[in-house]
Enzyme design. Sequence first.
Site, short mmCIF file in Angstrom:
data_model
loop_
_atom_site.label_atom_id
_atom_site.label_comp_id
_atom_site.label_asym_id
_atom_site.label_seq_id
_atom_site.Cartn_x
_atom_site.Cartn_y
_atom_site.Cartn_z
CB ALA A 84 -37.76 -17.34 71.58
NE ARG B 94 -33.57 -26.57 74.08
CZ ARG B 94 -34.38 -25.99 73.20
NH1 ARG B 94 -34.54 -24.68 73.22
NH2 ARG B 94 -35.06 -26.70 72.32
CG HIS C 291 -38.23 -21.91 76.43
ND1 HIS C 291 -37.45 -22.99 76.75
CD2 HIS C 291 -38.09 -21.75 75.09
CE1 HIS C 291 -36.86 -23.45 75.66
NE2 HIS C 291 -37.24 -22.71 74.63
CD GLU D 270 -36.59 -23.40 80.01
OE1 GLU D 270 -37.48 -23.97 79.36
OE2 GLU D 270 -35.73 -22.69 79.48
CG MET E 231 -23.04 -16.67 62.08
SD MET E 231 -24.09 -15.32 62.60
CE MET E 231 -22.89 -14.00 62.81
N GLY E 232 -25.73 -19.84 63.36
CA GLY E 232 -26.63 -20.60 62.48
C GLY E 232 -27.73 -19.65 62.00
NE ARG E 233 -32.17 -23.14 60.82
CZ ARG E 233 -32.06 -24.45 60.69
NH1 ARG E 233 -32.08 -25.01 59.51
NH2 ARG E 233 -31.95 -25.23 61.75
CB ILE E 234 -31.66 -18.41 65.65
CG1 ILE E 234 -32.81 -19.35 65.23
CG2 ILE E 234 -32.15 -17.40 66.67
CD1 ILE E 234 -33.33 -20.27 66.34
#
Length: 325
Positions: free
Chosen positions: A291, A241, A289, A270, A157-160
Amino acid sequence: MSDKPKVFVTREIPAAGLEKVIAACDADVWPEHLPPSRDILLQRIAGCEGVLSLLTEKVDAEFMDAAGTQLKVISNFAVGFNNVDIDEATRRGIRVGNTPDVLTDATADMAFALLISASRRIVESQDYIRAGKWRTWEPLGHIGVDLIERTVGIVGMGRIGFAMAKRCHGGFGMKVLYHDKYRNEKAEQELGARQVDIDTLLKESDFVSVHTDLNETTKGMFNAAAFSKMKNTAVFINSARGPIHNQRDLHDALKNGEIFAAGLDVTDPEPIPMHDPLLTLRNCVIAPHIASATVSSRNGMAEIAADNLIAGLKGEPLRCWVNRE
Ligand code: GLV
């Protein structure tokens, strides 16, 4: 010979940042679509005072040795920096920068787009049409899962993570659970989020969305054991990731109906190899990838990465400084 500091820019980035770098530095910009090979990377970095790197470049002790002791700054064009050996850079007094904040909303939008695509079987439906299979309206066909007032479990539960939770709670009335080593009081107050242990999150969530960084603790955390604890109607989203999920275990969980669907913006490795069995499953939506791939995010990332690089060359504080302490 230029009296400007020599830097290597490992790929063309938006002009908003590249022009600043070219004006301030003696910049060698890798012009190709694919990253430089390891050998070429190590050759091109030799003698540089700075590097503007991407998440495709492994910036480790070997890289720093190849650069030489004049290397002052590693400016990573990403919010994540698992491709950079931060401890090694810190030991050598090399500053490391990243590009947070400007991609928070774009990344949360992508996570939500994957959530709704996987839940409502959008990509699979398009494939169905393109394969010429759409013959009539089907009362029993293409049934997905509901979003309204369900439970989302946010891992990290960080910024994103917060931005994703806000979309789920504000737009769809979802209950928010989260798992993080830190408490997020803002999420608790504004979204009614509840911090829980990982097993509770897996057991109670209808959607599990990953927003943590990749580190020794999170590597492979979504494995067979984790998927088996999730509801068989659950949807798994990873926009953080690839190595945070075990791709073989994810395949098996999707194929065996242990979970309903998955939406991935990241894979391991990837690019995903064309023979990866995940690509045969209809209930897995995969993006390459992308986003942060919006105009304002990529321009913002380019500007921060350029500012970080230039500040580091001058020995000034970086705008977004990973190893400040
Ligand atoms: C992209 O994945 C980033 O870390 O910015």
